[in-house]
Scaffold this motif. Structure first.
Motif, PDB file in Angstrom:
ATOM      1  N   GLY A  45      32.996  25.797  36.730  1.00 41.46           N
ATOM      2  CA  GLY A  45      32.889  26.714  35.602  1.00 41.46           C
ATOM      3  C   GLY A  45      31.655  26.473  34.751  1.00 41.46           C
ATOM      4  N   SER A  46      31.139  27.543  34.197  1.00 43.55           N
ATOM      5  CA  SER A  46      29.951  27.431  33.353  1.00 43.55           C
ATOM      6  C   SER A  46      30.243  26.635  32.085  1.00 43.55           C
ATOM      7  N   ASN A  47      31.480  26.669  31.600  1.00 46.52           N
ATOM      8  CA  ASN A  47      31.828  25.895  30.409  1.00 46.52           C
ATOM      9  C   ASN A  47      31.737  24.401  30.675  1.00 46.52           C
ATOM     10  N   THR A  53      26.696  18.370  25.670  1.00 48.36           N
ATOM     11  CA  THR A  53      27.164  18.048  24.331  1.00 48.36           C
ATOM     12  C   THR A  53      27.179  16.540  24.081  1.00 48.36           C
ATOM     13  N   LYS A  91      28.056  23.571  30.463  1.00 47.26           N
ATOM     14  CA  LYS A  91      27.663  23.578  29.051  1.00 47.26           C
ATOM     15  C   LYS A  91      28.165  22.325  28.346  1.00 47.26           C
ATOM     16  N   GLY A  92      29.347  21.867  28.708  1.00 48.05           N
ATOM     17  CA  GLY A  92      29.933  20.672  28.102  1.00 48.05           C
ATOM     18  C   GLY A  92      29.129  19.422  28.388  1.00 48.05           C
ATOM     19  N   THR A 135      26.325  26.907  39.074  1.00 47.05           N
ATOM     20  CA  THR A 135      27.780  27.068  38.962  1.00 47.05           C
ATOM     21  C   THR A 135      28.322  27.941  40.080  1.00 47.05           C
ATOM     22  N   GLU A 152      23.354  29.167  36.057  1.00 43.87           N
ATOM     23  CA  GLU A 152      24.279  30.144  36.634  1.00 43.87           C
ATOM     24  C   GLU A 152      24.303  30.039  38.160  1.00 43.87           C
TER      25      GLU A 152
END
Length: 69
Positions: free
Chosen positions: A27-29, A36, A32-33, A21, A18
């Protein structure tokens, strides 16, 4: 930089995802990506150098503060 190294560097910098970012304005997404399989568990190319500079500047700030006291 692979995602696991990214997490290690965040820890070394005393930053949460956090915090990262917020400081970088991404963005936090997106962060997170990076974790993956679809993204290959890789960060964007600029992240490693940004974290290295952040850590070095933080260390310099500590030294400067100690010298002033």
């Amino acid at each position: 930089m692979d995602y696991d190294k990214f997490l290690e560097k965040l820890k070394e910098a005393s930053l949460s995802k956090e915090d990262f970012t917020e400081l970088t304005g991404i963005g936090s997404n997106l962060v997170k990506g990076w974790g993956t399989q679809r993204q290959g568990r890789k960060t964007q190319p600029w992240v490693e150098s940004w974290l290295e500079l952040y850590i070095k500047n933080k260390e310099k700030d500590i030294v400067i503060k100690a010298l002033k006291n």
